[in-house]
Design an enzyme around this catalytic site. Structure first.
Site, PDB file in Angstrom:
ATOM      1  N   LYS A  46     -68.993 -88.100 -12.619  1.00 54.44           N
ATOM      2  CA  LYS A  46     -69.126 -89.562 -12.725  1.00 54.44           C
ATOM      3  C   LYS A  46     -67.864 -90.195 -12.176  1.00 54.44           C
ATOM      4  CE  LYS A  46     -72.105 -92.319 -15.028  1.00 54.44           C
ATOM      5  NZ  LYS A  46     -73.554 -92.177 -14.784  1.00 54.44           N
ATOM      6  N   THR A  62     -74.246 -86.844 -16.259  1.00 56.03           N
ATOM      7  CA  THR A  62     -73.057 -87.640 -15.911  1.00 56.03           C
ATOM      8  C   THR A  62     -72.892 -88.791 -16.899  1.00 56.03           C
ATOM      9  OG1 THR A  62     -74.216 -89.109 -14.364  1.00 56.03           O
ATOM     10  CG2 THR A  62     -73.330 -87.064 -13.458  1.00 56.03           C
ATOM     11  N   HIS A  72     -47.629-103.587  11.082  1.00 53.51           N
ATOM     12  CA  HIS A  72     -46.830-104.219  12.138  1.00 53.51           C
ATOM     13  C   HIS A  72     -46.724-105.723  11.938  1.00 53.51           C
ATOM     14  CE1 HIS A  72     -47.041-100.387  14.144  1.00 53.51           C
ATOM     15  NE2 HIS A  72     -48.355-100.436  14.200  1.00 53.51           N
ATOM     16  N   ARG A  78     -36.217-104.863  13.709  1.00 54.95           N
ATOM     17  CA  ARG A  78     -37.625-105.226  13.517  1.00 54.95           C
ATOM     18  C   ARG A  78     -37.905-105.270  12.022  1.00 54.95           C
ATOM     19  NH1 ARG A  78     -41.117 -99.572  14.333  1.00 54.95           N
ATOM     20  NH2 ARG A  78     -39.922 -98.420  12.792  1.00 54.95           N
ATOM     21  N   GLN A  94     -40.790 -92.297  10.177  1.00 57.34           N
ATOM     22  CA  GLN A  94     -40.735 -90.856   9.928  1.00 57.34           C
ATOM     23  C   GLN A  94     -39.421 -90.470   9.257  1.00 57.34           C
ATOM     24  OE1 GLN A  94     -42.014 -92.303  12.666  1.00 57.34           O
ATOM     25  NE2 GLN A  94     -43.521 -91.027  13.702  1.00 57.34           N
TER      26      GLN A  94
HETATM   27  O1  LIG Z   1     -41.269 -95.894  13.091  1.00 57.18           O
HETATM   28  C1  LIG Z   1     -42.157 -95.813  13.964  1.00 57.18           C
HETATM   29  N1  LIG Z   1     -42.747 -94.614  14.231  1.00 57.18           N
HETATM   30  C2  LIG Z   1     -43.730 -94.467  15.185  1.00 57.18           C
HETATM   31  O2  LIG Z   1     -44.240 -93.342  15.404  1.00 57.18           O
HETATM   32  C3  LIG Z   1     -44.115 -95.620  15.893  1.00 57.18           C
HETATM   33  N2  LIG Z   1     -45.035 -95.837  16.872  1.00 57.18           N
HETATM   34  C4  LIG Z   1     -44.992 -97.164  17.158  1.00 57.18           C
HETATM   35  O3  LIG Z   1     -45.724 -97.726  18.011  1.00 57.18           O
HETATM   36  N3  LIG Z   1     -44.069 -97.800  16.391  1.00 57.18           N
HETATM   37  C5  LIG Z   1     -43.512 -96.857  15.593  1.00 57.18           C
HETATM   38  N4  LIG Z   1     -42.558 -96.930  14.646  1.00 57.18           N
END
Ligand SMILES: O=c1[nH]c(=O)c2[nH]c(=O)[nH]c2[nH]1
Length: 309
Positions: free
Chosen positions: A12, A62, A259, A181, A231
């Site tokens: 469930k 369930t 973005h 950014r 990353q």
């Molecule tokens: O920090 C980022 N990693 C990406 O892999 C990536 N790709 C992207 O277009 N902008 C960003 N920014």
């Protein structure tokens, strides 16, 4: 009929439970705590005859699973959804010998205690927005049980101190490299506890881990810390958490890169350097990693090898 091999589980989902707790257990007290969560129960075991021959003798309805969610919520004292999940799973294993694996997945809404003129209210709360606390407990009759805790939709942003440059350029590259950014994301993460999950202490552990993620994402309050990419920052968030919490085996994290683009004001004779932006949720980058406490844990839990993850 038995034509093809099968795997099976059923249960469930979206069982909504709200539990209001009077922690002093005092009828005159107006102080309350609140738990507000959705439960999913999935059972596995000796169920094949139900699928192949329509034999319902092993099929716990369930509807009964749903009732059990409320029964356990009343019966047991818990101060975290993880503790509740463990009791709920144990109930199914104890009651039904033909069931050998139980998955309990919980999504918990946040309610923040209201502060009136600097004083916390006894029993009024403000909804915490999109952020949810999650857990997934897999209880196995053979004793190999696992607890995952997590957070989803915790939206955070660096308004500066983020860049992205040095990536490969080709004839299809339009993204300009930048040293400044907006870095906005929803933290979506789970962490898997090892063999000794902190029963009775999940609440405190989870709050520490949440604070740790936010602290590493932000850097020091004065000046912050520069992020070279999503990353780089997410890996650092996971490593620091693993260092501070040896009871965690591995951390899975997804950070959508939400973005924000500069709005083109040159048409009106104005320059615009990261001052006036617009959000573009779609498409967003999807940046993922799983960070393990050691190589052996990685070998046992290689999350990307299994595409149904
Ligand atoms: O920090 C980022 N990693 C990406 O892999 C990536 N790709 C992207 O277009 N902008 C960003 N920014």
């Amino acid at each position: 009929m038995k034509d093809y091999p099968l795997n099976m589980r059923y249960g469930k989902s979206k069982v909504h439970v709200m539990k209001i707790i009077n922690p002093m257990n005092d009828e005159n007290s107006k102080f309350r705590d609140v738990f507000d969560f959705d439960v999913e129960v999935l059972l596995q075991g000796d169920l094949e005859s139900a699928y192949t021959y329509g034999d319902n003798t092993p099929v716990v309805p369930t509807d009964t699973m749903k009732n059990t969610c409320y029964y356990i919520a009343k019966k047991v004292h818990f101060d975290s959804t993880e503790d509740y999940a463990m009791d709920l799973a144990d109930h199914f294993l104890q009651k039904y010998p033909h069931i050998d694996q139980v998955d309990i997945k919980i999504e918990q809404n946040s309610w923040n205690r209201i502060n009136v003129d600097g004083e916390y209210h006894d029993h009024c709360f403000a909804f915490g927005g999109n952020e949810k606390h999650n857990c997934h407990y897999r209880a196995n009759r053979n004793g190999n049980s696992k607890m995952k805790s997590g957070i989803s939709y915790l939206r955070v942003m660096k308004a500066t101190q983020s860049g992205f440059e040095g990536y490969p350029m080709c004839d299809l590259t339009t993204l300009p490299p930048t040293k400044d950014r907006v870095f906005c994301t929803d933290i979506m993460t789970t962490w898997t506890y090892g063999d000794n999950p902190p029963k009775g202490k999940f609440q405190t552990k989870n709050m520490e881990i949440r604070s740790n993620f936010i602290k590493v994402f932000s850097g020091p309050p004065k000046g912050g810390e520069y992020s070279k990419s999503v990353q780089e920052t997410m890996y650092k968030m996971c490593c620091t958490t693993l260092k501070n919490h040896p009871e965690v085996d591995f951390i899975e994290m997804t950070l959508p890169n939400i973005h924000h683009f500069n709005f083109d004001l040159t048409r009106f004779g104005m320059d615009n350097k990261n001052e006036v932006l617009f959000r573009s949720d779609k498409p967003s980058g999807t940046i993922e990693c799983t960070v393990y406490k050691d190589e052996a844990t990685k070998q046992e839990n290689n999350t990307y090898e299994n595409y149904t993850r």
